[in-house]
Design a protein around this motif. Structure first.
Motif, PDB file in Angstrom:
ATOM      1  N   UNK A  17       1.988   4.723 -10.133  1.00  0.00           N
ATOM      2  CA  UNK A  17       1.857   4.688  -8.673  1.00  0.00           C
ATOM      3  C   UNK A  17       1.092   5.911  -8.167  1.00  0.00           C
ATOM      4  N   UNK A  18       1.435   7.097  -8.716  1.00  0.00           N
ATOM      5  CA  UNK A  18       0.749   8.320  -8.303  1.00  0.00           C
ATOM      6  C   UNK A  18      -0.722   8.287  -8.707  1.00  0.00           C
ATOM      7  N   UNK A  19      -1.014   7.792  -9.909  1.00  0.00           N
ATOM      8  CA  UNK A  19      -2.403   7.705 -10.363  1.00  0.00           C
ATOM      9  C   UNK A  19      -3.194   6.701  -9.526  1.00  0.00           C
ATOM     10  N   UNK A  20      -2.590   5.549  -9.244  1.00  0.00           N
ATOM     11  CA  UNK A  20      -3.265   4.535  -8.439  1.00  0.00           C
ATOM     12  C   UNK A  20      -3.554   5.021  -7.040  1.00  0.00           C
ATOM     13  N   UNK A  81       0.114   0.699 -16.111  1.00  0.00           N
ATOM     14  CA  UNK A  81      -0.851  -0.205 -15.472  1.00  0.00           C
ATOM     15  C   UNK A  81      -0.222  -0.923 -14.281  1.00  0.00           C
ATOM     16  N   UNK A  82       1.065  -1.296 -14.410  1.00  0.00           N
ATOM     17  CA  UNK A  82       1.742  -1.962 -13.290  1.00  0.00           C
ATOM     18  C   UNK A  82       1.819  -1.036 -12.089  1.00  0.00           C
ATOM     19  N   UNK A  83       2.154   0.231 -12.326  1.00  0.00           N
ATOM     20  CA  UNK A  83       2.221   1.189 -11.222  1.00  0.00           C
ATOM     21  C   UNK A  83       0.878   1.397 -10.560  1.00  0.00           C
ATOM     22  N   UNK A  84      -0.177   1.512 -11.375  1.00  0.00           N
ATOM     23  CA  UNK A  84      -1.524   1.700 -10.822  1.00  0.00           C
ATOM     24  C   UNK A  84      -1.928   0.492  -9.976  1.00  0.00           C
ATOM     25  N   UNK A  85      -1.692  -0.718 -10.507  1.00  0.00           N
ATOM     26  CA  UNK A  85      -2.075  -1.938  -9.775  1.00  0.00           C
ATOM     27  C   UNK A  85      -1.308  -2.061  -8.464  1.00  0.00           C
ATOM     28  N   UNK A  86      -0.008  -1.783  -8.499  1.00  0.00           N
ATOM     29  CA  UNK A  86       0.801  -1.866  -7.268  1.00  0.00           C
ATOM     30  C   UNK A  86       0.284  -0.892  -6.228  1.00  0.00           C
ATOM     31  N   UNK A  87      -0.009   0.350  -6.661  1.00  0.00           N
ATOM     32  CA  UNK A  87      -0.479   1.366  -5.713  1.00  0.00           C
ATOM     33  C   UNK A  87      -1.817   0.982  -5.098  1.00  0.00           C
ATOM     34  N   UNK A  88      -2.751   0.505  -5.936  1.00  0.00           N
ATOM     35  CA  UNK A  88      -4.074   0.147  -5.423  1.00  0.00           C
ATOM     36  C   UNK A  88      -3.973  -0.994  -4.412  1.00  0.00           C
ATOM     37  N   UNK A  89      -3.224  -2.039  -4.772  1.00  0.00           N
ATOM     38  CA  UNK A  89      -3.109  -3.192  -3.878  1.00  0.00           C
ATOM     39  C   UNK A  89      -2.365  -2.846  -2.591  1.00  0.00           C
ATOM     40  N   UNK A  90      -1.358  -1.987  -2.693  1.00  0.00           N
ATOM     41  CA  UNK A  90      -0.544  -1.666  -1.523  1.00  0.00           C
ATOM     42  C   UNK A  90      -1.192  -0.619  -0.616  1.00  0.00           C
ATOM     43  N   UNK A  95      -5.206   3.654   2.951  1.00  0.00           N
ATOM     44  CA  UNK A  95      -6.094   4.796   2.753  1.00  0.00           C
ATOM     45  C   UNK A  95      -7.363   4.633   3.579  1.00  0.00           C
ATOM     46  N   UNK A  96      -7.905   3.420   3.622  1.00  0.00           N
ATOM     47  CA  UNK A  96      -9.076   3.166   4.472  1.00  0.00           C
ATOM     48  C   UNK A  96      -8.773   3.513   5.920  1.00  0.00           C
ATOM     49  N   UNK A  97      -7.560   3.156   6.368  1.00  0.00           N
ATOM     50  CA  UNK A  97      -7.146   3.462   7.737  1.00  0.00           C
ATOM     51  C   UNK A  97      -6.976   4.964   7.926  1.00  0.00           C
ATOM     52  N   UNK A 188     -22.878   3.736  -2.963  1.00  0.00           N
ATOM     53  CA  UNK A 188     -22.901   2.895  -1.768  1.00  0.00           C
ATOM     54  C   UNK A 188     -22.030   1.663  -1.878  1.00  0.00           C
ATOM     55  N   UNK A 189     -21.045   1.689  -2.795  1.00  0.00           N
ATOM     56  CA  UNK A 189     -20.239   0.496  -3.057  1.00  0.00           C
ATOM     57  C   UNK A 189     -18.760   0.670  -2.695  1.00  0.00           C
ATOM     58  N   UNK A 190     -18.393   1.804  -2.099  1.00  0.00           N
ATOM     59  CA  UNK A 190     -16.974   2.024  -1.785  1.00  0.00           C
ATOM     60  C   UNK A 190     -16.463   0.989  -0.782  1.00  0.00           C
ATOM     61  N   UNK A 191     -17.197   0.769   0.292  1.00  0.00           N
ATOM     62  CA  UNK A 191     -16.754  -0.182   1.316  1.00  0.00           C
ATOM     63  C   UNK A 191     -16.657  -1.614   0.788  1.00  0.00           C
ATOM     64  N   UNK A 192     -17.703  -2.152   0.121  1.00  0.00           N
ATOM     65  CA  UNK A 192     -17.581  -3.538  -0.355  1.00  0.00           C
ATOM     66  C   UNK A 192     -16.491  -3.731  -1.415  1.00  0.00           C
ATOM     67  N   UNK A 193     -16.277  -2.743  -2.286  1.00  0.00           N
ATOM     68  CA  UNK A 193     -15.266  -2.899  -3.336  1.00  0.00           C
ATOM     69  C   UNK A 193     -13.859  -2.798  -2.757  1.00  0.00           C
ATOM     70  N   UNK A 194     -13.605  -1.790  -1.934  1.00  0.00           N
ATOM     71  CA  UNK A 194     -12.265  -1.643  -1.355  1.00  0.00           C
ATOM     72  C   UNK A 194     -11.959  -2.797  -0.400  1.00  0.00           C
ATOM     73  N   UNK A 195     -12.978  -3.289   0.291  1.00  0.00           N
ATOM     74  CA  UNK A 195     -12.766  -4.446   1.167  1.00  0.00           C
ATOM     75  C   UNK A 195     -12.419  -5.684   0.338  1.00  0.00           C
ATOM     76  N   UNK A 196     -13.066  -5.840  -0.817  1.00  0.00           N
ATOM     77  CA  UNK A 196     -12.765  -6.978  -1.695  1.00  0.00           C
ATOM     78  C   UNK A 196     -11.325  -6.923  -2.192  1.00  0.00           C
ATOM     79  N   UNK A 197     -10.846  -5.709  -2.512  1.00  0.00           N
ATOM     80  CA  UNK A 197      -9.458  -5.559  -2.958  1.00  0.00           C
ATOM     81  C   UNK A 197      -8.502  -5.849  -1.808  1.00  0.00           C
TER      82      UNK A 197
END
Length: 302
Positions: A17-20, A81-90, A95-97, A188-197
């Motif tokens: 979770x911390x790594x994600x 991997x489960x912690x990383x995936x949960x953190x990224x999705x959640x 973070x964008x906000x 130049x791909x931060x916005x499209x990738x994070x938006x896709x997630x």
């Protein structure tokens, strides 16, 4: 025994979770958190081991590959991997906000965390020599200068571009000090990738994951090789990467309290109105990083 296994698995989920959470933020690397928590060598070694198993499978040596795969620490890798995936999705949308609405506080927190990580990591160098000090300074200055370059945002990237971005970003994520998210910013791909997630666009996410798997498999074996042979030099280089990356975590990139605190590497003077609060946040984050370092030190085998 079972309770101990469960506790270890939950602890690794928490580490993931911390790594994600760190990987989502431009300027902070999940590898930094892994180093801070004392699992960096173990993680790199396990990923490199699985990469070698995959290489055996590609050569048609299926039985050898299966034997190597059975030796992997699957519970450690799966829980992490489960912690990383949960953190990224959640957290990706949060973070964008935060980057938009609280850039100074968010930047200050991660500035304090990474700065303290540079300080605590110095203990991993067995013998400091003049040459290593020169390497540290040269890498830190070089990264600081290079991070002043940033590309514009790419709209509707091609499939090949997304795969290549995944490979480059995962290589950065596993290195302490190089942020995969900031690599995406540079491309130049931060916005499209994070938006896709955030929008659960599975096609784009799958392409990015494919690139990440390819990059991780190739890069981890190289990193394990150099760690085993030139550990002090590698750690010093990683420290320089972390120190140089502080440029993109400076809370006031253009001297404007309302400016975005990430991705803009044009350094400015801090406005007096939020200087004190930023110092407090950075200090608290540094104290948390020091605590995590002590916790990680207790988890390392003797």
């Amino acid at each position: 025994m079972q309770s101990r296994v469960l506790v270890d698995a939950l602890a690794n989920v928490a580490r993931g979770l911390a790594m994600g959470a760190a990987d989502v933020v431009p300027g902070v690397s999940g590898g930094t958190v892994a180093l801070l928590l004392g699992i960096y060598d173990r993680l790199v070694g396990q990923v490199a081991h699985l990469s070698a198993a995959a290489a055996q499978a590609l050569r048609g040596r299926i039985r050898v590959a299966l034997g190597m795969a059975r030796q992997a620490e699957w519970l450690f890798l799966a829980s992490l991997a489960a912690g990383i995936a949960i953190a990224v999705l959640a957290l990706v949308e949060l973070v964008r906000l935060g980057i938009d609405e609280q850039p100074v506080g968010l930047s200050a927190a991660f500035f304090g965390l990474v700065a303290m990580t540079v300080v605590t990591t110095r203990h991993q160098v067995s013998h400091w020599r003049a040459g290593l000090v020169v390497v540290f300074v040269a890498v830190a200055v070089g990264v600081f200068v290079l991070l002043g370059v940033r590309a514009g945002s790419v709209t509707d990237p091609a499939a090949g571009t997304i795969i290549a971005a995944g490979a480059l970003a995962i290589c950065a994520m596993i290195l302490p000090g190089i942020s995969g998210a900031f690599v995406l910013l540079l491309l130049g791909l931060y916005d499209p990738i994070t938006e896709a997630v955030a929008e659960r666009e599975l096609g784009t996410v799958a392409l990015f994951a494919l690139g990440a798997a390819l990059g991780l498999g190739l890069f981890s074996r190289l990193l394990q090789y150099v760690l085993e042979r030139w550990r002090d030099a590698v750690i010093v280089v990683l420290m320089g990467l972390m120190a140089g990356s502080l440029r993109v975590l400076w809370p006031w990139p253009v001297g404007d309290a309302n400016a975005e605190g990430f991705g803009n590497a044009a350094l400015g003077a801090p406005p007096a109105s939020d200087l004190l609060s930023a110092i407090v946040v950075a200090t608290v984050a540094a104290a948390v990083a020091a605590g995590l370092h002590r916790f990680g030190a207790r988890q390392r085998p003797a």
